[in-house]
Design an enzyme around this catalytic site. Structure first.
Site, PDB file in Angstrom:
ATOM      1  N   HIS A  51       0.839  -1.222   0.000  1.00 52.08           N
ATOM      2  CA  HIS A  51       0.000   0.000   0.000  1.00 52.08           C
ATOM      3  C   HIS A  51       0.852   1.240   0.000  1.00 52.08           C
ATOM      4  CE1 HIS A  51      -3.164   2.834   1.283  1.00 52.08           C
ATOM      5  NE2 HIS A  51      -3.998   1.907   0.866  1.00 52.08           N
ATOM      6  N   PHE A  52       1.303   1.685  -0.979  1.00 52.80           N
ATOM      7  CA  PHE A  52       1.400   1.120  -2.325  1.00 52.80           C
ATOM      8  C   PHE A  52       2.877   0.992  -2.617  1.00 52.80           C
ATOM      9  CE2 PHE A  52      -2.493   3.689  -2.197  1.00 52.80           C
ATOM     10  CZ  PHE A  52      -3.430   2.766  -2.587  1.00 52.80           C
TER      11      PHE A  52
END
Length: 145
Positions: A51-52
């Site tokens: 993420h991410f």
């Protein structure tokens, strides 16, 4: 100044452990009333793997969880609640206003506004450099371990 707990002292109050211990220090507060804590966000957080990978942003749900843990300390620091668990029962009015990224120091506060029996409500806010990142009203339920 009220409560002041390091991560080891927090671990004596909250059951959360790596990778889900999301409060590094409690810097102030009054048991049963409110608490203020901090989370120092680093690029080494396990959630940044997904993420991410191309742009690290702390998930909003984990910011809610971190604020809930600060509220959990306020509730569970009371002598009569030691050794119990505080479960998150409801999230209301969550507002996300700023991304939280590696290098940020997140300052969180949870003010307990209502308590009836084993149910309590906290108004919580998280900021970075004085800028609001997220706010929410959280409902807690106190249960046995």
């Amino acid at each position: 100044m009220g409560m002041n707990y390091d991560s080891n002292q927090i671990a004596q109050i909250l059951p959360h452990r790596y990778p889900f211990a999301l409060v590094d220090r409690i810097v102030d507060g009054v048991p049963g009333q409110w608490a203020r804590g901090i989370k120092c966000v680093t690029a080494n957080e396990p959630f940044f793997q997904g993420h991410f990978p191309q742009k690290h942003v702390m998930p909003g749900v984990l910011l809610i969880e971190a604020m809930a843990q600060v509220g959990g300390v306020a509730i569970l620091a009371l002598p009569e609640n030691r050794g119990k668990l505080a479960f998150l029962g409801r999230v209301r009015e969550a507002r996300f206003k700023r991304q939280v990224v590696p290098g940020d120091v997140v300052e969180m506060e949870c003010m307990l506004t209502k308590q009836r029996g084993l149910i309590g409500v906290g108004v919580c806010k998280a900021t970075v450099n004085g800028e609001e990142a997220v706010s929410a009203e959280l409902t807690f339920a106190i249960g046995a371990e």
